[in-house]
Design a protein around this motif. Sequence first.
Motif, PDB file in Angstrom:
ATOM      1  N   TYR B  51       0.735  -1.370  -0.174  1.00  0.00           N
ATOM      2  CA  TYR B  51      -0.062   0.074  -0.062  1.00  0.00           C
ATOM      3  C   TYR B  51       0.946   1.240  -0.007  1.00  0.00           C
ATOM      4  O   TYR B  51       0.448   2.478   0.315  1.00  0.00           O
ATOM      5  N   HIS B  52       2.183   0.928  -0.491  1.00  0.00           N
ATOM      6  CA  HIS B  52       2.926   2.265  -0.772  1.00  0.00           C
ATOM      7  C   HIS B  52       3.568   2.067  -1.963  1.00  0.00           C
ATOM      8  O   HIS B  52       4.404   3.056  -2.472  1.00  0.00           O
ATOM      9  N   ASN B  53       3.321   1.019  -2.589  1.00  0.00           N
ATOM     10  CA  ASN B  53       4.212   0.732  -3.865  1.00  0.00           C
ATOM     11  C   ASN B  53       2.766   0.601  -4.791  1.00  0.00           C
ATOM     12  O   ASN B  53       2.332  -0.404  -5.219  1.00  0.00           O
ATOM     13  N   PRO B  54       2.654   1.572  -5.713  1.00  0.00           N
ATOM     14  CA  PRO B  54       1.605   1.461  -6.885  1.00  0.00           C
ATOM     15  C   PRO B  54       1.661   0.453  -7.868  1.00  0.00           C
ATOM     16  O   PRO B  54       0.834  -0.200  -8.275  1.00  0.00           O
ATOM     17  N   GLU B  55       2.984   0.224  -8.077  1.00  0.00           N
ATOM     18  CA  GLU B  55       3.062  -0.780  -9.401  1.00  0.00           C
ATOM     19  C   GLU B  55       2.763  -2.347  -8.955  1.00  0.00           C
ATOM     20  O   GLU B  55       2.165  -2.875  -9.327  1.00  0.00           O
ATOM     21  N   LEU B  56       3.461  -2.476  -7.501  1.00  0.00           N
ATOM     22  CA  LEU B  56       3.112  -3.813  -6.858  1.00  0.00           C
ATOM     23  C   LEU B  56       1.613  -4.053  -6.713  1.00  0.00           C
ATOM     24  O   LEU B  56       1.297  -4.974  -6.823  1.00  0.00           O
ATOM     25  N   LEU B  57       0.976  -2.828  -6.184  1.00  0.00           N
ATOM     26  CA  LEU B  57      -0.385  -3.131  -5.916  1.00  0.00           C
ATOM     27  C   LEU B  57      -1.187  -3.267  -7.235  1.00  0.00           C
ATOM     28  O   LEU B  57      -1.855  -4.185  -7.268  1.00  0.00           O
ATOM     29  N   THR B  58      -0.752  -2.627  -8.278  1.00  0.00           N
ATOM     30  CA  THR B  58      -1.678  -2.395  -9.453  1.00  0.00           C
ATOM     31  C   THR B  58      -1.598  -4.041 -10.152  1.00  0.00           C
ATOM     32  O   THR B  58      -2.374  -4.881 -10.478  1.00  0.00           O
ATOM     33  N   THR B  59      -0.095  -4.402 -10.277  1.00  0.00           N
ATOM     34  CA  THR B  59       0.041  -5.930 -10.917  1.00  0.00           C
ATOM     35  C   THR B  59      -0.510  -6.718 -10.029  1.00  0.00           C
ATOM     36  O   THR B  59      -1.098  -7.957 -10.459  1.00  0.00           O
ATOM     37  N   GLY B  60      -0.328  -6.559  -8.727  1.00  0.00           N
ATOM     38  CA  GLY B  60      -0.814  -7.445  -7.824  1.00  0.00           C
ATOM     39  C   GLY B  60      -2.311  -7.698  -7.960  1.00  0.00           C
ATOM     40  O   GLY B  60      -3.032  -8.891  -8.079  1.00  0.00           O
TER      41      GLY B  60
END
Lengths: 210, 361
Positions: B51-60
């Motif tokens: 919830y601090h890393n937009p790329e990780l969140l979105t691809t997740g």
Amino acid sequence: MADMNVLKEVLITGNGDKLTELVQSALDEGVNAADILNKGLISGMDIVGEKMKNGDMFIPEVLMAARAMGLAVEILKPLLGEEGAAMGKVIIGTVKGDLHDIGKNLVAMMLESAGLEIIDLGVDVPPEVFVENINKMKPDVVAMSALLTTTMPMMKATVDAITESGLREQIKIIIGGAPVNQSFADEIGADGYSPDAGSASQLAKEYCNS
Amino acid sequence: MMTAEQKYYHFKQGFQRVADAATGTPDRVPVYAQICEIVPKEMGVSAKKLYHNPELLTTGILDVCDMYNIDVPTVDFDCYNIEAEAIGQKIRFHDDIMPDIDRKHLLIQEESDLRKIVTPDFDRAGRCPFVIEAYNIYEKLTGVKASMAFCAPFSLAANIRGIETLIMDMCLKPEFAHELMTRVTEELLIPWLEYLKGKFPHAPALVGADALASLPIVNINLMNEFIAPYVERLREACGPTVCVPNWTGERHAKNPEEMMDIRLRVNPGFIEGQDPDVEALGPEFYKTYAEKHDLPLLLGVGAVFLRASTPEEIFNRVKHYVEVGGKNGRLWFYLCNIEPGTPRENITAAVDAVHKYGTYE
């Protein structure tokens, strides 16, 4: 002469000003403070609990009734002797990792209004703090709340910690919160589960009286 | 030839189903799911990092939707916290669960604290840049315009004031309560929604999350006086794409239709029903109400039910909801906030049932 039914009705409407007037005039008429508390206020809050359970009152109305009750009790407190002593003692808290408090606070309010002494440990309460307070405060009931599935296991951890400390037989444990149910209560070794604050109040009173 | 960047373009098909179901019959009922609680575990990363890393969140989110055949991925973050955090409300971040408001340290303790509610610099405040970046990445990866999520006025006010305190304010200090709701709406939410619209002018919807504005937490009077008018004000200021669909609890109302009518004021584009309301009132109630207003229907199966039931029970309930709600089309299906610990086979059972019974000839 003071009419306890009127007192109850005013309590249920949550009109604190009117209720305190009625309590004061009942006292002026010579009605015993413990009778006002037990036959009027606590009995009125039982109705509130029942209405909440049946969906006839929602949280705002319950909060207002509990506030009115609190104002009235403040008047009675100095006059209550042994007769006004709490009918039991309950430790309540939201388990470790969980910061939600509305359910816990509502249950605490209903229990207090039912004439029980409440020790509110707040939110995010670790098992060892429950144990420490059971040791120190000697409650009849421990009430635990959780709103997250991820913190449900902490309820079991708390029950286990209480058992390991040798205090389990001295108390009853009740649980509540959106993700839990009776079968989860059975699974973790709690004594009871309540789906709402009204039922929790009834259950805690039963346990305190048993 | 699909490029690596177009790996998630197949989700366009799900959005086409959503569009088709809005007005008629798609090839099959599209499935949404709220998965923000399970993405960290499925991805094997801490929630705090996610919830601090937009790329990780979105691809997740996109990978988890792929894994479970969810048609319609949404940018699913802790949307109740963003605006509050932007004005200084403390948030607690955990490794294993979603971030949450630190209710031990609420921003609005006393009336004079209202001055803390000022329009922040959204380019820098809290995790606003994280949200913007997540939407950018989502649009790039899917080729779809993102719907935006925000915290609606009542839940936002409750999260910075405390829910019981706010309710008591509304009952005992209505002027102060209106002032709080007004500041939250005018100083924070309208500027934030305008900011979002500036960055994403073609966003199909600005969806407010407002679970706290539900029965029995509030009552019909509070909804009419303190809650609905501020969402209507948002719609007036920011346009008709603003909606708040997730008020629930009509099963508690003496007249559930009265509650549905209030809900319609803040979400006029579709009808939503989710468990345990649908379980109590039946999908027929919602289908009839949707048909009465000539609107599409979103039906959701409940999170606790999904976690605690057998796959067979889930399959049967979803079948029932889809058969009733999907008659003559115009149904979207929703798996409500899937909880950590929900068995994978349960999620699969729900999706399979939608696919089997929600496919049209």
